[in-house]
Design a protein around this motif. Structure first.
Motif, short mmCIF file in Angstrom:
data_model
loop_
_atom_site.label_atom_id
_atom_site.label_comp_id
_atom_site.label_asym_id
_atom_site.label_seq_id
_atom_site.Cartn_x
_atom_site.Cartn_y
_atom_site.Cartn_z
N THR A 119 1.08 1.02 1.93
CA THR A 119 1.75 2.32 1.89
C THR A 119 1.59 2.97 0.52
OG1 THR A 119 3.33 1.53 3.53
CG2 THR A 119 3.94 3.49 2.28
N VAL A 120 1.78 2.19 -0.52
CA VAL A 120 1.64 2.72 -1.88
C VAL A 120 0.19 3.12 -2.17
CG1 VAL A 120 1.79 2.10 -4.33
CG2 VAL A 120 3.64 1.52 -2.78
N ALA A 121 -0.75 2.34 -1.68
CA ALA A 121 -2.17 2.65 -1.93
C ALA A 121 -2.56 3.99 -1.34
CB ALA A 121 -3.05 1.54 -1.34
N VAL A 122 -2.09 4.29 -0.15
CA VAL A 122 -2.43 5.58 0.46
C VAL A 122 -1.72 6.71 -0.28
CG1 VAL A 122 -2.17 6.96 2.57
CG2 VAL A 122 -2.91 4.58 2.72
N ASN A 123 -0.49 6.50 -0.72
CA ASN A 123 0.23 7.55 -1.43
C ASN A 123 -0.39 7.86 -2.78
OD1 ASN A 123 2.14 8.03 0.53
ND2 ASN A 123 3.50 6.44 -0.21
N ARG A 124 -0.89 6.84 -3.47
CA ARG A 124 -1.51 7.07 -4.77
C ARG A 124 -2.87 7.70 -4.59
NH1 ARG A 124 0.04 1.80 -8.36
NH2 ARG A 124 2.26 2.23 -8.38
#
Length: 124
Positions: A119-124
């Motif tokens: 989730t964090v990877a896509v947001n960043r």
């Protein structure tokens, strides 16, 4: 990154939502039920999936801090190792408490680590 995040979510949520197939196999396994002293108890067999879902959601918050501290790759790699080990160990259980530990606890924490990192990877 979006495709990788999609594949992580596809696998994790796919394993979570298809626990009913494993649940049916747990109920039909007479040796497992007899060794656990449950003889077809639906409530006892359900706990493995419930523990896994609960820990996936509860451990997602602390794993966010791990992502900040150690990075997405390290957290995702450790989550995938935990998920692999949990599934491999769950394939050879002889009692339900072992299923709670392997599929419930180990997989639940592995799911949380992978889920938050994706989730964090896509947001960043």
């Amino acid at each position: 990154m979006v495709f990788g995040g999609f594949m992580v979510h596809f696998n994790i949520l796919g394993l979570q939502y298809t626990f009913g197939i494993l649940f049916k196999a747990l109920l039909d396994d007479e040796e497992l039920q007899a060794a656990s002293g449950n003889s077809g108890s639906m409530a006892a067999s359900t706990w493995a999936g419930s523990i896994s879902s609960c820990l996936m959601l509860l451990c997602a918050f602390p794993s966010g801090f791990l992502v900040q501290r150690f990075g997405m790759r390290a957290v995702a790699a450790s989550g995938s190792v935990l998920m692999f080990c949990g599934l491999m160990l769950a394939s050879g259980v002889s009692q339900l408490w072992q299923m709670y530990l392997t599929y419930g606890v180990i997989n639940g924490v592995g799911f949380a680590l992978l889920w938050s990192a994706a989730t964090v990877a896509v947001n960043r």
